[in-house]
Design an enzyme around this catalytic site. Structure first.
Site, PDB file in Angstrom:
ATOM      1  N   TRP A   1     -13.667   8.907   3.766  1.00  0.00           N
ATOM      2  CA  TRP A   1     -14.179   8.002   4.788  1.00  0.00           C
ATOM      3  C   TRP A   1     -14.108   8.668   6.153  1.00  0.00           C
ATOM      4  O   TRP A   1     -13.447   9.698   6.340  1.00  0.00           O
ATOM      5  CB  TRP A   1     -13.445   6.668   4.778  1.00  0.00           C
ATOM      6  CG  TRP A   1     -11.949   6.734   4.941  1.00  0.00           C
ATOM      7  CD1 TRP A   1     -11.039   7.031   3.983  1.00  0.00           C
ATOM      8  CD2 TRP A   1     -11.215   6.492   6.143  1.00  0.00           C
ATOM      9  NE1 TRP A   1      -9.775   6.976   4.491  1.00  0.00           N
ATOM     10  CE2 TRP A   1      -9.848   6.644   5.815  1.00  0.00           C
ATOM     11  CE3 TRP A   1     -11.557   6.136   7.444  1.00  0.00           C
ATOM     12  CZ2 TRP A   1      -8.830   6.480   6.747  1.00  0.00           C
ATOM     13  CZ3 TRP A   1     -10.546   5.955   8.385  1.00  0.00           C
ATOM     14  CH2 TRP A   1      -9.197   6.128   8.036  1.00  0.00           C
TER      15      TRP A   1
ATOM     16  N   GLU B   1      -3.011  10.994   2.504  1.00  0.00           N
ATOM     17  CA  GLU B   1      -4.230  11.163   3.314  1.00  0.00           C
ATOM     18  C   GLU B   1      -4.311  12.594   3.830  1.00  0.00           C
ATOM     19  O   GLU B   1      -3.292  13.247   4.076  1.00  0.00           O
ATOM     20  CB  GLU B   1      -4.252  10.166   4.475  1.00  0.00           C
ATOM     21  CG  GLU B   1      -4.395   8.718   4.004  1.00  0.00           C
ATOM     22  CD  GLU B   1      -4.398   7.731   5.152  1.00  0.00           C
ATOM     23  OE1 GLU B   1      -5.399   7.012   5.311  1.00  0.00           O
ATOM     24  OE2 GLU B   1      -3.383   7.660   5.875  1.00  0.00           O
TER      25      GLU B   1
ATOM     26  N   THR C   1      -7.999   5.218  16.104  1.00  0.00           N
ATOM     27  CA  THR C   1      -8.354   5.807  14.814  1.00  0.00           C
ATOM     28  C   THR C   1      -8.996   7.170  15.006  1.00  0.00           C
ATOM     29  O   THR C   1      -8.689   8.128  14.285  1.00  0.00           O
ATOM     30  CB  THR C   1      -9.308   4.868  14.051  1.00  0.00           C
ATOM     31  OG1 THR C   1      -8.682   3.611  13.864  1.00  0.00           O
ATOM     32  CG2 THR C   1      -9.680   5.451  12.706  1.00  0.00           C
TER      33      THR C   1
ATOM     34  N   GLU D   1       0.835  -1.203   0.000  1.00  0.00           N
ATOM     35  CA  GLU D   1       0.000   0.000   0.000  1.00  0.00           C
ATOM     36  C   GLU D   1       0.868   1.250   0.000  1.00  0.00           C
ATOM     37  O   GLU D   1       1.929   1.301   0.627  1.00  0.00           O
ATOM     38  CB  GLU D   1      -0.903   0.000   1.234  1.00  0.00           C
ATOM     39  CG  GLU D   1      -1.829   1.187   1.328  1.00  0.00           C
ATOM     40  CD  GLU D   1      -2.703   1.144   2.580  1.00  0.00           C
ATOM     41  OE1 GLU D   1      -3.299   2.182   2.916  1.00  0.00           O
ATOM     42  OE2 GLU D   1      -2.776   0.073   3.229  1.00  0.00           O
TER      43      GLU D   1
END
Length: 413
Positions: A212, A128, A223, A124
């Site tokens: 998201w 972000e 998170t 990955e």
């Protein structure tokens, strides 16, 4: 400028990828590290997708909500309620390459805008953007889904990530990975520095662009802390993307894994044009006028001649039908006139004979040519009246002599 991520940031990123039920979680339908998998469709070309309109068919899959396309602002990815995670994910893979995405991040605490590369073995590469932190963009990477707690980086953005579009570029080879911001080189990862290449992203990647909720109430606390707090769902949050350039450094039709190592050396390239390449380079459907203009002059002349013949035949058929109907009508009109003339002559004959046609009684005899087998007359007195039976008629009483009709059987001796 690169600042190392602390333990909380790393844990948060790990959670965002593998734990949070509302995040744009990465997954693989078939893991080549553990079993043989179908080949991945290659991109095999370079193309800039302009999102001022719907992208070409069969290039991207859309999940978790609609994308709205606008000629001025590009693609709008909007989070309106819990569970929205609007994402465009490519149907193709590139094997080493480059992407450039022109993006304006969504505002809002806990709202994450993202540009993600991902492979079947969960390699990955990320850009972000936190809606509650307008000053920084964040870079990250994973190798085979592993988190070594030192992968993240943060990069200041002039003018901020929320108020304008910026160019976020990643350049990837087997030896190193680079992040570029508005044309400025901001970070490099050498393959050898990623756990001696074992954690280095090195397998064919898909491109995902999406929004998201890192700050969803159901997300892990790590998170939520990394995202900056709880998302306010009472207002919409929108990320905008004007364009995405994708360059595949390999050319071919498919990419497949020859073993379960997850190494770039295990990737086999099937030669040929990819489906994506053919879709992007096929000729657009021509209009009828374009098709006509492309015909040779000889073919056009033949078509004109054939059309002329067909037209002449149609005109001839119509003329034949017209004159046939006209003759038929004339014949019928003549017969009708003849019948009218016969009726007139007969009426004139009645009048010359002193008869009133309207007063005549029909006695059942057929009329032929002005003469009848019986005469039209009104008797002075019908049979059986007080004047007695007519002369020479049968009298059933016998008063006028023997019966005019003999018996069928005469038994007299």
């Amino acid at each position: 400028m690169l600042a190392k991520s602390n333990l909380v940031l790393a844990a948060a990123l790990f959670s965002s990828v593998f734990v949070s039920p509302v995040a744009a979680q990465l997954h693989t339908d078939c893991d080549p590290l553990v079993k043989d998998c179908p080949p991945d469709p290659a991109f095999g070309t370079t193309h800039t997708f302009n999102f001022n309109a719907t992208p070409p068919a069969n290039m991207f899959n859309l999940t978790a909500g609609p994308v709205e396309y606008n000629p001025d602002t590009g693609a709008a990815f909007t989070m309106r309620k819990r569970g929205d995670s609007v994402t465009l994910m490519s149907n193709f893979y590139f094997f080493f390459g480059r992407t450039e995405v022109l993006l304006k991040a969504a505002s809002g605490t806990g709202v994450i805008s993202s540009i993600v590369w991902s492979s079947d073995v969960l390699d990955e590469v990320d850009w972000e953007f936190k809606g509650g932190n307008e000053s920084f963009a964040f870079s990250n990477y994973f190798g085979k889904g592993r988190q070594d707690w030192h992968n993240g980086g943060d990069h200041p953005v002039k003018g901020g990530v929320l108020n304008d579009y910026h160019n976020y570029t990643s350049v990837w080879t087997k030896d190193q990975l680079e992040w570029w911001l508005d044309g400025e080189h901001v970070r490099t990862l050498l393959a050898k520095d990623a756990n001696n290449t074992d954690n280095y992203p090195q397998t064919p990647m898909k491109l995902s662009i999406g929004i998201w909720a890192g700050g969803d109430p159901d997300a892990s606390q790590g998170t939520i802390d990394w995202a900056g707090g709880i998302v306010d769902y009472s207002v919409p949050h929108t990320m905008y993307v004007k364009s995405a350039l994708v360059e595949d450094y390999s050319t071919g039709k498919e990419y497949s894994y020859s073993d379960h190592s997850g190494s770039w050396k295990s990737i086999k390239i099937v030669s040929g044009n990819s489906t994506a390449y053919e879709n992007l380079n096929k000729e657009p459907e021509k209009s009828l006028s374009d098709k006509w203009n492309d015909l040779p002059s000889g073919t056009k002349s033949g078509i004109y001649a054939a059309a002329g013949i067909v037209g002449a035949l149609l005109i001839g058929a119509l003329a034949f039908y017209y004159f046939k109907q006209r003759r038929r009508g004339q014949k019928e009109a003549a017969l009708a006139a003849q019948r009218l003339e016969q009726d007139r002559v007969e009426l004139e004959g009645f009048k010359r004979g002193g008869r009133d046609p309207d007063a005549l009684a029909f006695d059942g005899s057929e009329y032929k040519g002005g003469q009848s087998t019986a005469s039209y007359a009104v008797p002075d007195s019908p049979p059986g009246s007080s004047a007695g039976p007519p002369e020479k008629t049968w009298d059933p009483t016998g008063s006028n002599g023997p019966a005019a009709v003999p018996l069928l059987h005469n038994n007299a001796k």
